[in-house]
Design a protein around this motif. Structure first.
Motif, PDB file in Angstrom:
ATOM      1  N   SER A 181       0.834  -1.199   0.000  1.00 58.61           N
ATOM      2  CA  SER A 181       0.000   0.000   0.000  1.00 58.61           C
ATOM      3  C   SER A 181       0.867   1.246   0.000  1.00 58.61           C
ATOM      4  N   TRP A 182       0.219   2.390  -0.111  1.00 60.38           N
ATOM      5  CA  TRP A 182       0.880   3.656  -0.379  1.00 60.38           C
ATOM      6  C   TRP A 182       1.439   4.354   0.860  1.00 60.38           C
ATOM      7  N   ASN A 183       1.109   3.899   2.057  1.00 58.53           N
ATOM      8  CA  ASN A 183       1.328   4.756   3.228  1.00 58.53           C
ATOM      9  C   ASN A 183       2.769   4.798   3.748  1.00 58.53           C
ATOM     10  N   PRO A 201       2.717   1.766  -5.681  1.00 62.23           N
ATOM     11  CA  PRO A 201       1.336   1.941  -5.231  1.00 62.23           C
ATOM     12  C   PRO A 201       0.559   2.842  -6.187  1.00 62.23           C
ATOM     13  N   ASP A 232      -2.195   4.593  -5.498  1.00 66.18           N
ATOM     14  CA  ASP A 232      -2.796   5.779  -4.886  1.00 66.18           C
ATOM     15  C   ASP A 232      -1.807   6.873  -4.512  1.00 66.18           C
ATOM     16  N   GLY A 236      -1.313  -4.739   2.743  1.00 66.58           N
ATOM     17  CA  GLY A 236      -2.518  -4.017   2.337  1.00 66.58           C
ATOM     18  C   GLY A 236      -3.740  -4.535   3.060  1.00 66.58           C
ATOM     19  N   GLN A 240      -2.102  -8.217   6.277  1.00 62.10           N
ATOM     20  CA  GLN A 240      -3.415  -7.660   6.012  1.00 62.10           C
ATOM     21  C   GLN A 240      -3.920  -6.910   7.245  1.00 62.10           C
ATOM     22  N   GLU A 241      -4.964  -6.154   7.075  1.00 61.82           N
ATOM     23  CA  GLU A 241      -5.456  -5.300   8.157  1.00 61.82           C
ATOM     24  C   GLU A 241      -6.228  -6.099   9.200  1.00 61.82           C
ATOM     25  N   GLN A 290      -3.633   6.429   9.463  1.00 60.21           N
ATOM     26  CA  GLN A 290      -3.514   5.750   8.171  1.00 60.21           C
ATOM     27  C   GLN A 290      -2.324   4.794   8.177  1.00 60.21           C
ATOM     28  N   CYS A 307      -1.178   0.478   9.454  1.00 58.14           N
ATOM     29  CA  CYS A 307      -1.720  -0.832   9.801  1.00 58.14           C
ATOM     30  C   CYS A 307      -1.746  -1.079  11.294  1.00 58.14           C
TER      31      CYS A 307
END
Length: 507
Positions: free
Chosen positions: A158-160, A185, A187, A234, A257-258, A287, A289
């Protein structure tokens, strides 16, 4: 308020053109594969979540290009796996020296692309540098009896955290003897990741960087026979699709994963301590995990909890990360900036309103008027802190991680109710308990379905020697951190079973 001189997006992108002209054209970043930078893929348009400024979008490649890139990475893997460890270590350290020299440029790109406040953006770069340097010092002790994987490691994240998660993983995987592939990513973060890749590959590190949609690239990057391991960070929906692609493949995998990370409050009285922890929990707008968006509170303690919670959440500072009152002012120390995009802000606003309509009790709802903004700027991606008591079970806020500055609070009367509420998402990465008696806290913590449990303190992903993983549906495959990360991307003795979460197997 003005954007601090020298920190505009045009300044940041001009810095990329100077620092790594091989990886950027005036109108777009490039993809890297087959040992070179390529102007392939369709370049789109994007806007910064910070204030709507037009920025560079990932140039999206097609499946056929990705397949060719994977085959080229496999060839590079064969050569790199034969490179002696001292040579690999020298090259990784040279890349870290480049990151140090360009630290502020990398951080500025993180501000514009994903909205991180300046302090947190620099910390993301520093965590990458310091973490990989730790591995470079100790990698020789982690590799005896182990060999590189049979093919490159494919990274989809992911992008964070482009630097402290994605680039950190790439460099450690390469240090262990693997060629590596990263999907940029979609996003946000592509420019930062492109610059970091350029700085690293000029020292011979075998990194492939591709941009594209998950649907288009998941086949080559997940199921291609050349891939030796899939590393994913992600959400559960995307992670489930990756897992489905791995069915019956026997391929090494790391799927983070979350989960709904919860903070329980039980037989507790140190409210000043908890108030400080509540304020800090809003860093980067939750934002990440390991954010804590759910408080599970003993009912009789709720008045005291509320007295601590409300002043803490009202003290949270948010707004435009680069706004200053005058040219010579320092950048503001904000807790968070925008969410990743306007759609996310709209979605969370809808979820909050819907939860209230269905019976949830709004106990705090901040206003954008409390934020730090330029006059007339686009604030569509911003969301003020909010909290809702007793979210209804029909609401997404009841069972899923919001990934934004929205807290939910659930009241309980018994220890059994506490544990059931904290285990609502079938597994989490972290959890914490606020409890005066640490023995009681440890007893309750042993029943929580979270990989890390803190007693009167938060837990995080961790760095360096600290292991990291998840319980239940929050993780599949090998754990990481310290020697476990190196073990996950190397082959050990025959029959070795890696430490990991196999409660929900891919098969």
């Amino acid at each position: 308020m003005i954007v601090k001189p020298g920190t505009a997006w045009t300044d940041a992108y001009a810095g990329c053109l100077r620092a790594a002209p091989e990886a950027f054209h005036d109108d777009r970043p490039l993809n890297r594969w087959g040992g070179g930078w390529r102007r392939d893929g369709v370049a789109g348009t994007a806007r910064s979540p910070v204030d709507g400024t037009p920025i560079m979008a990932p140039p999206r490649v097609e499946r056929a290009t990705a397949s060719a890139a994977v085959r080229a990475a496999a060839d590079a893997h064969t050569a790199w796996a034969r490179t002696p460890l001292p040579a690999r270590t020298r090259r990784v350290r040279a890349a870290l020296d480049e990151f140090r020299a360009h630290r502020d440029l990398l951080a500025l790109l993180l501000v514009w692309e994903i909205g991180k406040p300046w302090r947190l953006a620099r910390a993301d770069v520093d965590r990458c540098i310091d973490g990989v340097a730790w591995y470079a010092e100790r990698i020789a002790d982690m590799l005896p009896g182990r060999t590189p994987l049979p093919g490159p490691v494919s990274n989809i994240a992911s992008w964070n955290y482009p630097m402290s998660v994605i680039m950190h993983a790439l460099l450690v995987q390469a240090l262990a003897g693997n060629a590596v592939i990263a999907k940029a990513p979609t996003d946000g973060g592509v420019t930062c990741l492109t610059l970091a890749t350029a700085l690293a590959t000029r020292h011979g590190l075998p990194i492939t960087l591709l941009s594209g949609s998950g649907a288009e690239l998941s086949g080559p990057l997940v199921t291609a026979p050349e891939i030796g391991c899939v590393s994913f960070v992600g959400g559960r929906t995307a992670g489930g699709r990756v897992a489905a692609g791995l069915i019956d493949s026997g391929k090494r995998h790391i799927l983070e994963q979350e989960g709904l990370n919860c903070w329980g409050v039980w037989r507790f009285s140190d409210w000043d301590l908890l108030a400080g922890q509540i304020r800090r929990s809003f860093e980067y707008g939750k934002q990440r995990c390991t954010a804590y968006p759910r408080y599970v509170v003993q009912r009789e303690l709720f008045p005291d909890f509320l007295d601590a919670y409300l002043p803490a959440v009202r003290a949270v500072r948010f707004g435009h990360p680069l706004a200053v009152p005058s040219a010579d002012s320092d950048l503001e120390d904000l807790d968070y900036g925008p969410l990743i995009n306007q759609a996310k802000a709209v979605s969370l606003t809808w979820s909050f309103d819907d939860a209230v309509t269905r019976g949830g009790i709004p106990i705090h709802r901040g206003s954008l008027a409390d934020g730090l903004f330029l006059d007339g700027q686009d604030t569509g991606a911003y969301l003020a802190p909010a909290a809702i008591l007793a979210p209804p079970p029909s609401s997404p806020l009841f069972h899923a991680e919001p990934f934004g500055p929205v807290d939910t609070i659930v009241l309980v009367d018994t220890e059994a109710e506490l544990l059931a509420a904290m285990n609502a998402s079938n597994g989490a990465l972290v959890a914490s308990l606020a409890c005066d008696d640490e023995e009681t806290g440890r007893k309750l913590g042993a029943e929580l379905r979270a990989f890390k449990v803190g007693i009167n303190r938060p837990r995080s992903r961790g760095d360096r020697e600290e292991h990291f993983g998840g319980i239940g549906a929050s993780w599949r495959g090998a754990f990481v951190g310290g020697e476990l990360l190196v073990h996950a991307v190397t082959l050990g003795p025959p029959g070795e079973r890696l430490d990991g979460n196999y409660d929900t197997p891919v098969r």
